[in-house]
Scaffold this active site. Structure first.
Site, PDB file in Angstrom:
ATOM      1  N   LYS A 139      45.632  38.242  25.412  1.00  0.00           N
ATOM      2  CA  LYS A 139      44.896  38.246  26.682  1.00  0.00           C
ATOM      3  C   LYS A 139      45.761  37.541  27.713  1.00  0.00           C
ATOM      4  O   LYS A 139      46.296  36.460  27.454  1.00  0.00           O
ATOM      5  CB  LYS A 139      43.573  37.473  26.497  1.00  0.00           C
ATOM      6  CG  LYS A 139      42.748  37.395  27.754  1.00  0.00           C
ATOM      7  CD  LYS A 139      41.693  38.484  27.794  1.00  0.00           C
ATOM      8  CE  LYS A 139      41.150  38.727  29.187  1.00  0.00           C
ATOM      9  NZ  LYS A 139      41.903  39.686  30.018  1.00  0.00           N
ATOM     10  N   THR A 165      39.016  31.282  38.981  1.00  0.00           N
ATOM     11  CA  THR A 165      40.171  30.392  38.856  1.00  0.00           C
ATOM     12  C   THR A 165      40.088  29.267  39.894  1.00  0.00           C
ATOM     13  O   THR A 165      40.290  28.087  39.574  1.00  0.00           O
ATOM     14  CB  THR A 165      41.490  31.175  38.986  1.00  0.00           C
ATOM     15  OG1 THR A 165      41.443  32.274  38.090  1.00  0.00           O
ATOM     16  CG2 THR A 165      42.680  30.299  38.645  1.00  0.00           C
ATOM     17  N   LYS A 190      51.030  38.476  28.337  1.00  0.00           N
ATOM     18  CA  LYS A 190      51.234  38.569  29.784  1.00  0.00           C
ATOM     19  C   LYS A 190      52.064  39.805  30.065  1.00  0.00           C
ATOM     20  O   LYS A 190      52.780  40.286  29.184  1.00  0.00           O
ATOM     21  CB  LYS A 190      51.975  37.330  30.291  1.00  0.00           C
ATOM     22  CG  LYS A 190      51.862  37.093  31.784  1.00  0.00           C
ATOM     23  CD  LYS A 190      50.571  36.406  32.179  1.00  0.00           C
ATOM     24  CE  LYS A 190      50.407  36.411  33.686  1.00  0.00           C
ATOM     25  NZ  LYS A 190      49.277  35.564  34.111  1.00  0.00           N
ATOM     26  N   LYS A 237      46.556  27.900  27.013  1.00  0.00           N
ATOM     27  CA  LYS A 237      45.438  27.948  27.970  1.00  0.00           C
ATOM     28  C   LYS A 237      44.225  28.618  27.345  1.00  0.00           C
ATOM     29  O   LYS A 237      43.104  28.115  27.410  1.00  0.00           O
ATOM     30  CB  LYS A 237      45.904  28.739  29.197  1.00  0.00           C
ATOM     31  CG  LYS A 237      44.891  28.855  30.296  1.00  0.00           C
ATOM     32  CD  LYS A 237      45.374  29.771  31.415  1.00  0.00           C
ATOM     33  CE  LYS A 237      46.761  29.378  31.897  1.00  0.00           C
ATOM     34  NZ  LYS A 237      47.126  30.052  33.166  1.00  0.00           N
ATOM     35  N   ASN A 255      43.995  35.015  45.804  1.00  0.00           N
ATOM     36  CA  ASN A 255      42.723  34.878  45.085  1.00  0.00           C
ATOM     37  C   ASN A 255      42.435  33.435  44.694  1.00  0.00           C
ATOM     38  O   ASN A 255      41.330  32.919  44.946  1.00  0.00           O
ATOM     39  CB  ASN A 255      42.763  35.788  43.852  1.00  0.00           C
ATOM     40  CG  ASN A 255      41.569  35.593  42.960  1.00  0.00           C
ATOM     41  OD1 ASN A 255      41.624  34.860  41.974  1.00  0.00           O
ATOM     42  ND2 ASN A 255      40.455  36.199  43.313  1.00  0.00           N
ATOM     43  N   GLN A 314      49.980  30.962  28.340  1.00  0.00           N
ATOM     44  CA  GLN A 314      48.678  31.593  28.129  1.00  0.00           C
ATOM     45  C   GLN A 314      48.124  31.327  26.726  1.00  0.00           C
ATOM     46  O   GLN A 314      46.914  31.223  26.542  1.00  0.00           O
ATOM     47  CB  GLN A 314      48.827  33.100  28.367  1.00  0.00           C
ATOM     48  CG  GLN A 314      47.540  33.830  28.643  1.00  0.00           C
ATOM     49  CD  GLN A 314      47.065  33.693  30.080  1.00  0.00           C
ATOM     50  OE1 GLN A 314      47.845  33.819  30.998  1.00  0.00           O
ATOM     51  NE2 GLN A 314      45.782  33.440  30.261  1.00  0.00           N
ATOM     52  N   GLY A 370      44.263  40.601  35.968  1.00  0.00           N
ATOM     53  CA  GLY A 370      45.091  40.532  37.174  1.00  0.00           C
ATOM     54  C   GLY A 370      45.921  39.261  37.208  1.00  0.00           C
ATOM     55  O   GLY A 370      45.781  38.370  36.377  1.00  0.00           O
ATOM     56  N   ASP A 371      46.827  39.204  38.152  1.00  0.00           N
ATOM     57  CA  ASP A 371      47.609  38.002  38.470  1.00  0.00           C
ATOM     58  C   ASP A 371      48.154  38.274  39.872  1.00  0.00           C
ATOM     59  O   ASP A 371      47.544  39.053  40.625  1.00  0.00           O
ATOM     60  CB  ASP A 371      48.722  37.787  37.422  1.00  0.00           C
ATOM     61  CG  ASP A 371      49.417  36.425  37.553  1.00  0.00           C
ATOM     62  OD1 ASP A 371      48.838  35.413  37.141  1.00  0.00           O
ATOM     63  OD2 ASP A 371      50.539  36.360  38.088  1.00  0.00           O
ATOM     64  N   SER A 420      37.227  35.785  32.275  1.00  0.00           N
ATOM     65  CA  SER A 420      37.665  37.072  31.699  1.00  0.00           C
ATOM     66  C   SER A 420      37.144  37.194  30.269  1.00  0.00           C
ATOM     67  O   SER A 420      36.709  38.270  29.840  1.00  0.00           O
ATOM     68  CB  SER A 420      39.191  37.170  31.688  1.00  0.00           C
ATOM     69  OG  SER A 420      39.671  37.633  32.922  1.00  0.00           O
TER      70      SER A 420
HETATM   71  P1  NDP Z   1      47.621  36.491  44.819  1.00  0.00           P
HETATM   72  O1  NDP Z   1      48.563  37.624  44.761  1.00  0.00           O
HETATM   73  O2  NDP Z   1      46.200  36.744  45.149  1.00  0.00           O
HETATM   74  O3  NDP Z   1      48.154  35.374  45.842  1.00  0.00           O
HETATM   75  C1  NDP Z   1      49.395  34.776  45.689  1.00  0.00           C
HETATM   76  C2  NDP Z   1      49.627  33.839  46.864  1.00  0.00           C
HETATM   77  O4  NDP Z   1      50.819  33.078  46.611  1.00  0.00           O
HETATM   78  C3  NDP Z   1      49.866  34.578  48.164  1.00  0.00           C
HETATM   79  O5  NDP Z   1      49.449  33.774  49.220  1.00  0.00           O
HETATM   80  C4  NDP Z   1      51.387  34.742  48.150  1.00  0.00           C
HETATM   81  O6  NDP Z   1      51.950  34.930  49.438  1.00  0.00           O
HETATM   82  C5  NDP Z   1      51.824  33.428  47.574  1.00  0.00           C
HETATM   83  N1  NDP Z   1      53.116  33.598  46.897  1.00  0.00           N
HETATM   84  C6  NDP Z   1      53.428  34.493  45.925  1.00  0.00           C
HETATM   85  N2  NDP Z   1      54.713  34.381  45.561  1.00  0.00           N
HETATM   86  C7  NDP Z   1      55.219  33.401  46.319  1.00  0.00           C
HETATM   87  C8  NDP Z   1      56.492  32.818  46.407  1.00  0.00           C
HETATM   88  N3  NDP Z   1      57.513  33.234  45.625  1.00  0.00           N
HETATM   89  N4  NDP Z   1      56.637  31.788  47.294  1.00  0.00           N
HETATM   90  C9  NDP Z   1      55.604  31.370  48.066  1.00  0.00           C
HETATM   91  N5  NDP Z   1      54.379  31.898  48.021  1.00  0.00           N
HETATM   92  C10 NDP Z   1      54.189  32.890  47.166  1.00  0.00           C
HETATM   93  O7  NDP Z   1      47.771  35.763  43.409  1.00  0.00           O
HETATM   94  P2  NDP Z   1      46.772  34.744  42.695  1.00  0.00           P
HETATM   95  O8  NDP Z   1      46.076  33.914  43.702  1.00  0.00           O
HETATM   96  O9  NDP Z   1      45.987  35.514  41.711  1.00  0.00           O
HETATM   97  O10 NDP Z   1      47.791  33.848  41.860  1.00  0.00           O
HETATM   98  C11 NDP Z   1      48.379  32.644  42.377  1.00  0.00           C
HETATM   99  C12 NDP Z   1      48.863  31.788  41.220  1.00  0.00           C
HETATM  100  O11 NDP Z   1      47.753  31.473  40.370  1.00  0.00           O
HETATM  101  C13 NDP Z   1      49.897  32.428  40.298  1.00  0.00           C
HETATM  102  O12 NDP Z   1      50.765  31.423  39.806  1.00  0.00           O
HETATM  103  C14 NDP Z   1      49.054  32.964  39.162  1.00  0.00           C
HETATM  104  O13 NDP Z   1      49.803  33.124  37.968  1.00  0.00           O
HETATM  105  C15 NDP Z   1      48.047  31.842  39.037  1.00  0.00           C
HETATM  106  N6  NDP Z   1      46.813  32.205  38.335  1.00  0.00           N
HETATM  107  C16 NDP Z   1      46.015  33.217  38.785  1.00  0.00           C
HETATM  108  C17 NDP Z   1      44.841  33.502  38.119  1.00  0.00           C
HETATM  109  C18 NDP Z   1      43.870  34.504  38.626  1.00  0.00           C
HETATM  110  O14 NDP Z   1      42.758  34.568  38.090  1.00  0.00           O
HETATM  111  N7  NDP Z   1      44.176  35.278  39.659  1.00  0.00           N
HETATM  112  C19 NDP Z   1      44.474  32.812  36.868  1.00  0.00           C
HETATM  113  C20 NDP Z   1      45.334  31.708  36.530  1.00  0.00           C
HETATM  114  C21 NDP Z   1      46.470  31.459  37.241  1.00  0.00           C
HETATM  115  P3  NDP Z   1      52.507  36.384  49.875  1.00  0.00           P
HETATM  116  O15 NDP Z   1      51.305  37.169  50.251  1.00  0.00           O
HETATM  117  O16 NDP Z   1      53.421  36.087  51.019  1.00  0.00           O
HETATM  118  O17 NDP Z   1      53.249  36.953  48.691  1.00  0.00           O
END
Ligand code: NDP
Length: 434
Positions: A78, A197, A114, A102, A229, A99, A153-154, A366
């Site tokens: 997962k 999250t 992943k 976690k 997100n 993961q 998703g991620d 999830s």
């Molecule tokens: P989203 O795609 O919804 O948002 C990502 C955000 O981070 C955007 O604002 C993006 O900006 C920014 N970002 C991405 N890459 C970079 C970078 N290289 N440098 C600076 N900013 C960056 O993703 P999520 O919110 O889902 O995920 C964010 C983090 O949380 C990740 O590390 C993910 O693995 C982790 N996570 C997510 C979960 C989930 O349920 N969604 C669960 C557990 C962890 P821009 O639009 O400019 O790319």
């Protein structure tokens, strides 16, 4: 290190975990006898594949897809799918490795996996994203299934992408099963998954502050990075717990709003029309936009919640946070702090909540979505949110108990690594060498 020397993110994640496992391995000689550490860092399966799709100009594009099925000792693999140009085997492997621990911490029966692709959805039309998702699933479908591997998703994989992926799975396999999580509410999704999250991060942070310091979010200034997100719903929950969130960012730059971020504006920009965070400053008087996302850590705060991406806080940024009075860092993103940053937190006595514990709320819900799919039932938002809160509080408790038992009381990082590891290691021993 010899075998995976070209995988820096993966080695970083493994080192951080192994540095804390010494006392557990010593106390449990059966782990060494069964080769647990060696097996733990070798994925059960790495799938790497070509993804061909046709863009709006009629040109064929080629991307690389990955699914890493890391460990299935306690349940089906997962873990999320990430679409971003920075995706490499090393990145997917570090995420899959984290993961495992976690998912174990959530107490739900889920193994670690992943996946993703170096596809960049930025600037692509809806039709292009759909064709990419369909091409990606055309290969992925032969490796996944509701009892084998259940992706989610991620980064850049949200409701739209999960929809296209699920549609293609169903079309090819001719079955309606819970093979993906993060689905739409009308077709098998769970209430509270979108929020999970970010909300979970705040439940975890609140509980850790309460247990370790008798403190709360009330009246605190919070810096949050990202505007995706995780960041959006962390902001929403922190605000509802009485904090003032003063920043939002994306990969181009950050917003500082001394009056507190207006979340409806961020949601309209990011969820409404996939815009850039810069737009916020044009719409909200008194707020400022600064180019360069790393500058967000120079904003003074009590609590920092990194919610964007890996290694976004380096040693210097961590030092700036501490110098400006920050005493709590809990991670919404995966591995957002470099080893140097973690050393700064430890030296300064910062309450540090590591990603694998603090952001486990997403995968926890999830897991609850999988349960609802199996029952063919849907729980209410309140019921699911209450389960999420209980799981996050339990993660704080089990981390603190493990830290205490193995000689590092109060250390949430060591505690999370140990508590997550023991359950998986014991299961691997029980199931024999494979
Ligand atoms: P989203 O795609 O919804 O948002 C990502 C955000 O981070 C955007 O604002 C993006 O900006 C920014 N970002 C991405 N890459 C970079 C970078 N290289 N440098 C600076 N900013 C960056 O993703 P999520 O919110 O889902 O995920 C964010 C983090 O949380 C990740 O590390 C993910 O693995 C982790 N996570 C997510 C979960 C989930 O349920 N969604 C669960 C557990 C962890 P821009 O639009 O400019 O790319």
């Amino acid at each position: 290190e010899k075998r995976d020397g070209d995988q820096p993110e993966f080695l970083q994640a493994v080192r951080e975990v192994f540095e804390t496992l010494g006392p557990v391995v010593e106390a449990n000689p059966q782990y060494e006898a069964n080769g647990i550490l060696e097996r733990f860092i070798e994925p059960e399966r790495v799938v790497k594949f070509r993804v061909c799709w046709v863009d709006d100009e009629g040109k064929t594009q080629v991307n690389r897809g990955y699914r890493i099925q890391f460990n299935s000792a306690i349940g089906p693999y997962k873990g999320g799918l990430r679409f971003h140009p920075t995706v490499t085997e090393s990145v997917v492997k570090f995420l899959g490795f984290e993961q495992i621990l976690k998912n174990s911490l959530t107490t739900l029966p889920m193994g670690g996996g992943k996946g993703g692709s170096d596809f960049d959805p930025k600037g692509k039309s809806d039709a292009e994203v759909m064709r990419f998702c369909q091409a990606f699933m055309t290969e992925l479908q032969r490796h996944i299934g509701q009892f084998t591997d259940v992706p989610a998703g991620d980064i850049n994989v949200g409701a739209r992408e999960i929809g296209y992926l699920f549609g293609q799975y169903k079309r090819i396999r001719d079955e309606f099963t819970g093979v993906l999580t993060g689905k739409g509410l009308e077709w098998g999704g769970s209430l509270a998954r979108t929020e999970a999250t970010g909300y979970g991060l705040c439940y975890y942070t609140a509980e850790a502050m309460d247990k370790l310091r008798g403190d709360s979010f009330e009246g605190k200034t919070v810096v949050i990075s990202g505007s995706g997100n995780v960041a959006i719903f962390a902001t929403e929950k922190a605000q509802s717990l009485g904090a003032k969130v003063v920043t939002a960012s994306d990969s181009n730059g950050y917003i500082y709003d001394p009056n507190g971020i207006q979340l409806d504006v961020v949601k309209d920009i990011k969820l409404g029309h996939r815009g850039r965070i810069k737009e916020y400053a044009d719409r909200v008087p008194g707020s400022e936009y600064h180019e360069g996302c790393a500058g967000v850590w120079s904003v003074p705060c009590d609590i920092a919640l990194p919610c964007a991406t890996q290694n976004e806080i380096d040693g210097a940024s961590a030092q700036t946070l501490v110098d400006n009075g920050c005493t709590v860092v809990c991670e919404g993103a995966n591995m957002p702090s470099t080893p140097e940053a973690i050393a700064v937190y430890q030296k300064a006595g910062v309450l540090y909540g590591p990603a694998k514990a603090a952001n486990a709320g997403g995968v926890a819900v999830s897991g609850l979505e999988m349960s609802q799919n199996s029952y063919r039932l849907s729980w209410s938002f309140e019921e699911t949110d209450a389960k999420l809160k209980a799981i996050m509080e339990d993660i704080v408790a089990s981390s603190l108990a493990a830290a205490e038992k193995y000689g590092t009381p109060g250390d949430l990082m060591a505690g999370a690594n140990i508590a997550g590891f023991v359950k998986v290691a014991d299961s691997m021993v029980a199931q024999g060498a494979y």
